[in-house]
Write a protein that holds these residues in place. Structure first.
Motif, short mmCIF file in Angstrom:
data_model
loop_
_atom_site.label_atom_id
_atom_site.label_comp_id
_atom_site.label_asym_id
_atom_site.label_seq_id
_atom_site.Cartn_x
_atom_site.Cartn_y
_atom_site.Cartn_z
N ILE B 356 0.86 -1.22 0.06
CA ILE B 356 -0.10 -0.16 0.12
C ILE B 356 1.13 1.24 -0.10
CG2 ILE B 356 -2.10 1.15 1.13
CD1 ILE B 356 -2.36 -1.83 0.63
N ARG B 357 0.54 1.85 -0.90
CA ARG B 357 1.52 3.26 -1.07
C ARG B 357 0.77 4.37 -0.83
NH1 ARG B 357 6.41 4.88 -4.86
NH2 ARG B 357 7.19 2.81 -4.33
N ILE B 358 0.97 5.34 0.31
CA ILE B 358 0.20 6.32 0.49
C ILE B 358 1.07 7.56 0.39
CG2 ILE B 358 -1.08 7.65 2.39
CD1 ILE B 358 -1.52 4.77 3.75
N ASP B 359 0.65 8.40 -0.72
CA ASP B 359 1.36 9.83 -0.64
C ASP B 359 0.80 10.93 -0.21
OD1 ASP B 359 2.89 11.92 -1.62
OD2 ASP B 359 3.58 11.26 -3.41
N LEU B 360 1.39 11.73 0.75
CA LEU B 360 0.62 12.63 1.47
C LEU B 360 0.65 13.89 0.84
CD1 LEU B 360 1.58 11.70 5.28
CD2 LEU B 360 -0.53 11.12 4.29
N HIS B 361 1.56 14.02 0.04
CA HIS B 361 1.90 15.42 -0.57
C HIS B 361 2.16 16.43 0.49
CE1 HIS B 361 1.61 13.92 -4.68
NE2 HIS B 361 0.40 13.29 -4.38
N ALA B 362 2.90 16.22 1.55
CA ALA B 362 2.92 17.16 2.80
C ALA B 362 4.56 17.47 2.82
CB ALA B 362 2.13 16.74 3.84
N GLY B 363 5.40 16.64 2.20
CA GLY B 363 6.94 17.07 2.75
C GLY B 363 7.69 16.07 1.93
N GLU B 364 8.86 15.69 2.62
CA GLU B 364 9.87 14.96 2.08
C GLU B 364 10.02 13.45 2.67
OE1 GLU B 364 11.13 15.46 -1.19
OE2 GLU B 364 9.99 17.20 -1.09
N HIS B 365 9.63 13.18 3.97
CA HIS B 365 9.74 12.10 4.61
C HIS B 365 9.02 10.93 4.27
CE1 HIS B 365 12.62 14.55 7.31
NE2 HIS B 365 11.53 15.70 6.98
N ALA B 366 9.49 9.69 4.77
CA ALA B 366 8.99 8.44 4.62
C ALA B 366 9.16 7.45 5.77
CB ALA B 366 9.31 7.84 3.20
N ALA B 367 8.22 6.50 5.55
CA ALA B 367 8.17 5.13 6.54
C ALA B 367 7.50 4.31 6.01
CB ALA B 367 8.03 5.77 8.18
N THR B 368 7.94 3.01 6.43
CA THR B 368 7.07 2.04 5.92
C THR B 368 6.84 0.92 7.38
OG1 THR B 368 8.38 1.61 3.95
CG2 THR B 368 7.02 -0.35 4.67
N ILE B 369 5.66 0.82 7.41
CA ILE B 369 5.12 -0.15 8.39
C ILE B 369 4.58 -1.32 7.97
CG2 ILE B 369 3.21 -0.07 10.37
CD1 ILE B 369 5.31 1.76 10.90
N ARG B 370 5.01 -2.63 8.55
CA ARG B 370 4.41 -3.85 8.25
C ARG B 370 3.45 -4.30 9.10
NH1 ARG B 370 8.04 -5.11 4.55
NH2 ARG B 370 9.92 -3.89 4.16
#
Lengths: 387, 387
Positions: B356-370
């Motif tokens: 599942i890829r969620i792009d918040l369009h609010a900045g440059e940070h990322a993380a993956t939760i499993r």
């Protein structure tokens, strides 16, 4: 009897083709006055559906003359087109009733993302059919309560009369029940005389201890709306304390009906937290248990698994010592002061009604959170909902 | 290869009668040095099991020479008697190995409330059997990994070698996987030369982006423990950056094995959050989705229900506009800027691996939760666990 129990209200429920099943799907509640005071509580979710965005604004002046509701589509995340659909729906109701569009509250429930042209036309057709079908009798109230059902297995209605006036209500909801309300729509009506500020206080006091303490599956909806409309038709001016008590009684009745109809549940669980240092602590502890899938699955299996209760409450920051806590299942204290007490075999979890009592031994405050168990049926219904 | 892959370690796994099934249930890992630096991360749950209470204190000086672990009982909420059992277990290990009791870490896993006299005697018997069975080969490491299994279907081991030294590890866990760790026990060993402070920083950096981002069912355990022991037997002094990378690689490998073995799951779900204003926001958004039972049930039903994703992330206080969000399931963008995009029929959710890829369009940070899906099997296994 529900929304038409109080004098001054008419209602209708019709099948307009919003649902592909052909079932009833549009409801209308009209306040014929003489007053039009109203209050509402809306979902705390930031992802609000178009009808919620509309209704919150339209209710800002504390008045409402009509509520139009549809099942069969949430009109949420449907963009500018979806908001225009809500607006057109309010305008159609206003035009047909000879009132202003901002006097119309709009509620939708169903699948997120549903709100296309066919949806719009069906809802508008529903407005016309509903206006023509308005009635002030019990059958009209029941028809409205039926038209807002989605996965509900039964319509939900409640009534309370005291002090020369009546409070009645209808509700829908059978899942996604969580704090800050749920996937639930509730319309309450009263013929008491009261201003909008008093209605607002009474409604918030009532929802705080009823719907807000029902946490069926921890999921918060995008469309939750609870409305309270006053017609003043009884001529009786309500005291705030009495009105609050009446509204709370109706909300409590409806909340229990929602719990009893939660999707796929086999146990209705009341988590009573005692001996808390504050009411907030009691609510926080109860909610942590209500949201533990391991606890909920254990109840489904008739397993008085107090370890899962303690593991859940240990994640809160409430003031108490986990090693001083007592836990009882249906009256049998299986854990005392953080150690095993009575044998688990003494607990009978076969009845649907289930009482978990948690004594924190940390103060004098208490609260009860209601939830359901986690069952095969819950998984089944929620994996098949969209298909 | 696991805990015996690094030089300087011996291990054993034996059947001592803690489990009524007669399976292997006591494991021992011994650090033969020359150094005895160690670090640990323990459950954040306030309801901590007796072995956690012991081990946290015993590790305060940054050294450990042995780890004794049992399955078949958590020794949690078993009172003073249970704590004495943990203490006696450490003392027995110390006596047999000629070391001090505070150099012994103790870990238990199994049902809460289990820790009576029979449990104590079985664990003590296990100590004797395990000391006699110690070996430094692959078979000894595998025996230890098998002895800590509860509902695990397979033993979990991982290894990483770089810079002239090795990091190896074993893990158990198949449910109750949540942030702040899970019902998981992990023992990592390395023959690198490193002091306790560096081990602690490396371990915390590794768990933060691996085990702490695995949220199988939102439930936090009472017994979670992750230990890292260094023998220094390779003679290679590790750089902190390299050691952190090696420990992270082993933790990541073990975390994926835990996810793949989660009770009853039919999908392994990676929730990738992009375009966040901060890493904390990305984690918070991902975790809200991982904890939505409605979302997880939909995945079980192969339903790309993006509405439930948006309803979940709308409950967070992360910085983003819900109506600007994109959501893709397995590469198909079904929601763009808060409105329906590609038809859901284009999404194939039949593979076990789900992205599942969620792009918040609010900045440059990322993380993956499993996380995993919510299935009939999850409900079944967790309703029948105690019986």
């Amino acid at each position: 009897m529900s929304v038409t129990a109080a004098a001054g209200f008419r209602a209708a429920g019709v099948a307009a083709g919003v649902k592909s099943s052909g079932g009833a799907d549009v409801a209308l509640v009209v306040n014929d006055g003489p007053i039009d005071a109203a209050a509402g509580v809306f979902t705390a979710n930031r992802a609000k559906a178009n009808p919620v965005l509309w209704s919150q604004q339209a209710l800002a002046d504390g008045t409402a003359r009509a509520v139009i509701l549809n099942s069969g589509g949430a009109n949420c995340f449907t963009g500018a087109f979806g908001f225009q659909t809500t607006h057109q729906t309010a305008e159609r109701v206003a035009e047909r009733l000879g009132i202003g569009a901002v006097e119309v509250q709009v509620c939708s429930t169903g699948l997120i993302g549903v709100g296309d042209e066919a949806f719009r036309q069906a809802v508008l057709r529903g407005v016309d059919l509903a206006v023509d079908a308005l009635g002030d009798d019990e059958a009209a109230g029941l028809a409205a309560a039926r038209a807002i059902m989605t996965t509900d297995s039964v319509p939900k209605q409640a009534i309370d009369s005291r002090g020369g006036y009546t409070v009645g209500g209808m509700a829908k909801g059978a899942g996604m029940l969580a704090p800050g309300l749920a996937t639930m729509l509730v319309v309450l009506t009263t013929d008491a005389v009261a201003d909008a500020a008093m209605l607002d206080r009474a409604l918030r006091a009532a929802t705080r201890v009823t719907f807000d303490r029902l946490d069926s599956d921890g999921c918060m909806s995008t469309n939750d709306t609870v409305l309270l409309l006053a017609s003043g038709a009884s001529g009786q001016r309500a005291s705030e304390a009495e009105l609050t008590a009446a509204v709370t009684a109706v909300c409590d009745d409806l909340a229990r009906q929602l719990q009893a109809d939660a999707e796929g549940a086999s146990h209705d669980i009341a988590i009573e937290v005692l001996g808390a240092a504050s009411e907030d602590d009691a609510v926080s502890v109860g909610r942590s248990v209500a949201r533990s899938n391991l606890f909920k699955a254990a109840i489904f299996g008739n397993d008085p698994n107090w370890g899962r209760v303690l593991a859940a409450i240990g994640t809160t920051d409430a003031s108490f010592d986990p090693f001083e806590v007592d836990v009882a299942f249906n009256g049998v204290r299986v854990c005392h002061a953080g150690e095993p007490d009575r044998p688990r075999e003494e607990v009978d979890l076969t009845p649907r009604e289930t009482r978990i009592r948690i004594d924190l031994h940390a103060g004098e405050h208490a609260a009860t959170i209601r939830t359901n168990d986690l069952t095969h049926e819950y998984v089944h219904e929620n994996s098949a909902y969209a298909s």
